[in-house]
Design an enzyme around this catalytic site. Structure first.
Site: not given
Length: 481
Positions: A75, A78, A322
């Site tokens: 993640s 991101k 997230s």
């Protein structure tokens, strides 16, 4: 809450005003400490660690360990998506949802179809549908002699990213992507329902359950029982592939705490239409036709519209929690805005071009989605730290920084995925985890008052939780400088 907001605002200000602080970290001491730690931690044996540390003041890389090696970012991907979205769409960008009609209104009856068009808003709630239904009720519409048609053509009809594992398809973090979707709570996990299971009153009873939002779009098959108080909790909540059937299996002991599971629905467009029809009925508006999907005709009339919160606010649940769905929505939205096509293919092309303008070597990266759920994504730690340095010059940087989880702050929409980690340190960073992968990248204030940028990518781990411990220890070494 106001005191907490002021505290976080001060922290953001401190990270953005580092220009006046002279670099003071002893690079040799830092390198020796990190090298010793890396060499002696048994959990790194057989794993690959990519680490890049930079001065936030001048961008100089003051430490690296495999910093140029391409690794799975999880993640931490991101960070790239959020920065590109702010740059391309702008922090005030909003998503839209709107109602249209293609027929006349006579004596409180709409003689035609009612269209619900989605513009990619991942933050729509059932109460927003209630509000839209209330608004057309005030316009005098009490009956619709036509169909309720959903238009999700703002994005393409590819629902799942290329490398999403089949085992993730029913989970909240693997929800299908549609331009017309709805979330169950203010965590904004679009395209899901929340199933909450409680034990029965006595041993042998079926467990009890609720669905949020209340809907008959999903069917619950309840095979789970209430067990004796001393027995173990052993309950599964799983959706059947390609169906909206959720099975409850196993047991929940008497007096046990409730268990919640966010479950992705099959066909989020139809899910949204079903909930909206429910909102219409609750306002006394009857639809005589069927629920369908289609395209709003050019001759249709707008009845009402619902803009989303601005992107700067969407980033809070996106980054703090997230949210994979938000990441993929943003990729498709960038493709739609820049290239006229809301697809992963076009969105990732825009993402790559935007990151290149931030000085990243996109030719040395593999980007297959916006969330990092793909095990094919590959990014060097040095490229993530470079991004975190370069974005500091952007006018939207405070919104980007504010979206990062803050270590040790228990408030969910502040501390996010770091709310129980590194308490007492001044850290704002993005977490990441996949099977065998853990990552952490962001900003840390040192003991001497300098801000350091760090990116830590750990791959091929046997235990991801131990990866988090490694990350925290590395950041503690940075903070102690």
């Amino acid at each position: 809450m106001r005191a907490l907001f002021i505290c976080i605002s001060i922290m953001v200000f401190a990270f953005t005003e580092h220009e006046k602080v002279q670099a003071s970290v002893n690079h040799e001491v830092l390198s020796n400490q990190l090298n010793t730690f890396m060499a002696n931690d048994p959990n790194l044996k057989g794993a690959i660690a990519g680490i890049s540390i930079r001065s936030a003041l001048n961008g100089r890389e003051i430490y690296q360990h495999n910093g140029g090696i391409r690794l799975r970012p999880a993640s931490n991907m991101k960070l790239l998506t959020a920065a590109a979205a702010l740059d391309v769409l702008g922090e005030n960008h909003t998503f839209f949802s709107a109602l249209y009609s293609d027929g006349p209104l006579k004596k409180k009856t709409l003689h035609g179809n009612l269209y619900l068009k989605g513009g990619g808003d991942p933050t729509l709630l059932k109460k927003d549908f209630d509000q839209m239904a209330e608004e057309i009720h005030k316009q005098g519409i009490k009956r619709i002699n036509g169909d309720l048609i959903g238009d999700d053509t703002h994005f393409d009809d590819v629902r799942l990213s290329l490398d999403l594992p089949w085992s993730d398809e029913t989970t909240y973090y693997g929800a299908q992507i549609s331009a017309l979707t709805v979330s169950p709570t203010k965590d904004y996990d679009a395209g899901t329902v929340v199933v909450t299971v409680y034990p029965g009153k006595k041993q042998g009873d079926q467990v009890r359950y609720t669905i949020t939002p209340k809907t008959n779009y999903v069917k619950i098959i309840n095979h789970a029982k209430t067990a004796a108080e001393q027995e173990k909790k052993n309950l599964t909540i799983e959706r059947v592939h390609a169906k909206n059937i959720i099975k409850l299996e196993g047991q929940l002991p008497v007096n046990a705490k409730e268990k919640k599971e966010w479950v992705a629905v099959w066909n989020p467009t139809r899910y949204a239409l079903t909930l909206f029809k429910q909102s219409l009925a609750e306002k006394g508006i009857k639809v005589t036709g069927k629920i369908k999907t289609g395209v709003v005709p050019d001759t249709a009339t707008v009845l009402t519209n619902h803009p989303s919160m601005p992107l700067s606010q969407v980033l809070i649940p996106f980054m703090k929690l997230s949210n994979n769905t938000h990441a993929e929505v943003l990729v498709k939205e960038m493709g739609k805005v820049v290239m006229g096509e809301g697809s992963w293919e076009k969105g990732l092309e825009v993402l790559e071009d935007t990151l290149a303008k931030q000085g990243l070597d996109t030719g040395n990266m593999v980007m297959r989605d916006g969330s990092g759920v793909s095990h094919v994504d590959l990014v060097p730690a040095s490229q993530i730290s470079q991004l975190l340095f370069s974005v500091q010059k952007e006018s939207w940087f405070p919104a980007f920084l504010h979206s990062l989880p803050v270590a040790g702050i228990k408030e969910k929409m502040v501390g996010g995925s770091l709310r129980y980690r590194m308490k007492g340190l001044h850290v704002m960073a993005k977490t990441g985890s996949l099977s065998t992968v853990s990552s952490l990248s962001g900003y840390v204030k040192t003991k001497s008052g300098e801000t350091l940028i760090f990116s830590i990518l750990l791959n091929n781990l046997l235990d991801g939780d131990k990866g988090k411990r490694i990350e925290d220890q590395i950041v503690r070494v940075l903070a102690s400088q």
